[in-house]
Design an enzyme around this catalytic site. Sequence first.
Site, short mmCIF file in Angstrom:
data_model
loop_
_atom_site.label_atom_id
_atom_site.label_comp_id
_atom_site.label_asym_id
_atom_site.label_seq_id
_atom_site.Cartn_x
_atom_site.Cartn_y
_atom_site.Cartn_z
N GLY A 20 0.82 -1.21 0.00
CA GLY A 20 0.00 0.00 0.00
C GLY A 20 0.85 1.26 0.00
O GLY A 20 2.08 1.20 0.05
N ILE A 22 1.29 3.67 2.29
CA ILE A 22 2.07 3.88 3.51
C ILE A 22 3.06 2.73 3.73
O ILE A 22 4.23 2.95 4.01
CB ILE A 22 1.14 4.04 4.72
CG1 ILE A 22 0.33 5.33 4.57
CG2 ILE A 22 1.93 4.05 6.03
CD1 ILE A 22 -0.81 5.49 5.55
N ASP A 42 1.01 -8.65 2.25
CA ASP A 42 -0.10 -7.90 1.66
C ASP A 42 -0.99 -8.86 0.89
O ASP A 42 -0.57 -9.97 0.54
CB ASP A 42 0.43 -6.80 0.72
CG ASP A 42 -0.54 -5.64 0.60
OD1 ASP A 42 -0.18 -4.53 1.00
OD2 ASP A 42 -1.67 -5.85 0.09
N ILE A 71 -4.67 -10.16 6.59
CA ILE A 71 -4.58 -10.05 8.06
C ILE A 71 -5.84 -10.53 8.75
O ILE A 71 -5.82 -10.80 9.95
CB ILE A 71 -4.23 -8.62 8.52
CG1 ILE A 71 -5.31 -7.61 8.10
CG2 ILE A 71 -2.85 -8.22 8.02
CD1 ILE A 71 -5.16 -6.24 8.72
N ALA A 92 0.76 -1.62 8.85
CA ALA A 92 0.16 -0.58 8.02
C ALA A 92 -1.07 -1.07 7.27
O ALA A 92 -1.76 -0.27 6.63
CB ALA A 92 1.19 -0.04 7.03
N SER A 135 -1.66 4.61 12.40
CA SER A 135 -3.03 5.07 12.57
C SER A 135 -3.24 6.33 11.73
O SER A 135 -2.49 6.59 10.79
CB SER A 135 -3.32 5.33 14.06
OG SER A 135 -4.71 5.54 14.24
N LYS A 138 -7.66 10.85 11.70
CA LYS A 138 -9.12 10.68 11.72
C LYS A 138 -9.61 9.85 12.91
O LYS A 138 -10.80 9.74 13.17
CB LYS A 138 -9.60 10.08 10.40
CG LYS A 138 -9.43 11.06 9.24
CD LYS A 138 -9.71 10.40 7.91
CE LYS A 138 -9.53 11.37 6.77
NZ LYS A 138 -8.17 11.87 6.62
N LYS A 150 -10.16 2.87 13.35
CA LYS A 150 -8.76 3.11 13.68
C LYS A 150 -8.61 3.54 15.14
O LYS A 150 -7.62 3.21 15.79
CB LYS A 150 -8.14 4.14 12.72
CG LYS A 150 -8.02 3.66 11.28
CD LYS A 150 -7.18 2.41 11.14
CE LYS A 150 -5.71 2.74 11.09
NZ LYS A 150 -4.86 1.56 10.88
N ASN A 175 -3.48 14.08 6.81
CA ASN A 175 -3.34 14.88 5.58
C ASN A 175 -3.01 16.31 5.90
O ASN A 175 -3.41 16.92 6.77
CB ASN A 175 -4.63 14.83 4.76
CG ASN A 175 -4.89 13.41 4.29
OD1 ASN A 175 -3.96 12.63 4.13
ND2 ASN A 175 -6.14 13.09 4.06
#
Length: 175
Positions: A20, A22, A42, A71, A92, A135, A138, A150, A175
């Site tokens: 991904g 991150i 992944d 996962i 992640a 995390s 948000k 999260k 962000n």
Amino acid sequence: MEEIAGSLKGKVVLVTGAAGSIGSELCRQLCHFGLKQLVLFDSAETPMHNIRLELEEKFPDVEFTPVMGDIRMIHRVESIYQRFHPQLVFHAAAYKHVPLMEENPCEAVHTNVYGTRNVADMAVKYDVDKFIMVSTDKAVNPTNVMGATKRICEMIIQTFNKHFDTEFVAVRFGN
């Protein structure tokens, strides 16, 4: 940087969500610290193939092992810990897109909450030194499903840190 390098040099490191945005950047950064082995975990085949090719080209001296899996599948997660015995875990793997998770809240809970619990449970069982969960900002006073899941993950990590020898840390990005 020397302290970070000292804590990573010669270690086996597992990155969940390694393909991904991150996770792949974490992998790129980790390759600078003399790891013994980097295990990329992944469920996304094409992105995993792409990050593998990139890392092999840029870091020919680092041992990479890409592993496909989810996962949410506890037996698959445990097989990774059994096989590689990671000393550090960077977690992640998660669903992160707010609008999609608003439309699919069950998937957000299954992946973000139950998946995190699976990866954390195995970190305890297999005596990982340190577990770092990625995390999001948000998770602070969440106003959406993704943020709420999260935040629950952060609470799991905080609870684990209080009760087990493995060091558990949640790191927020935004962000």
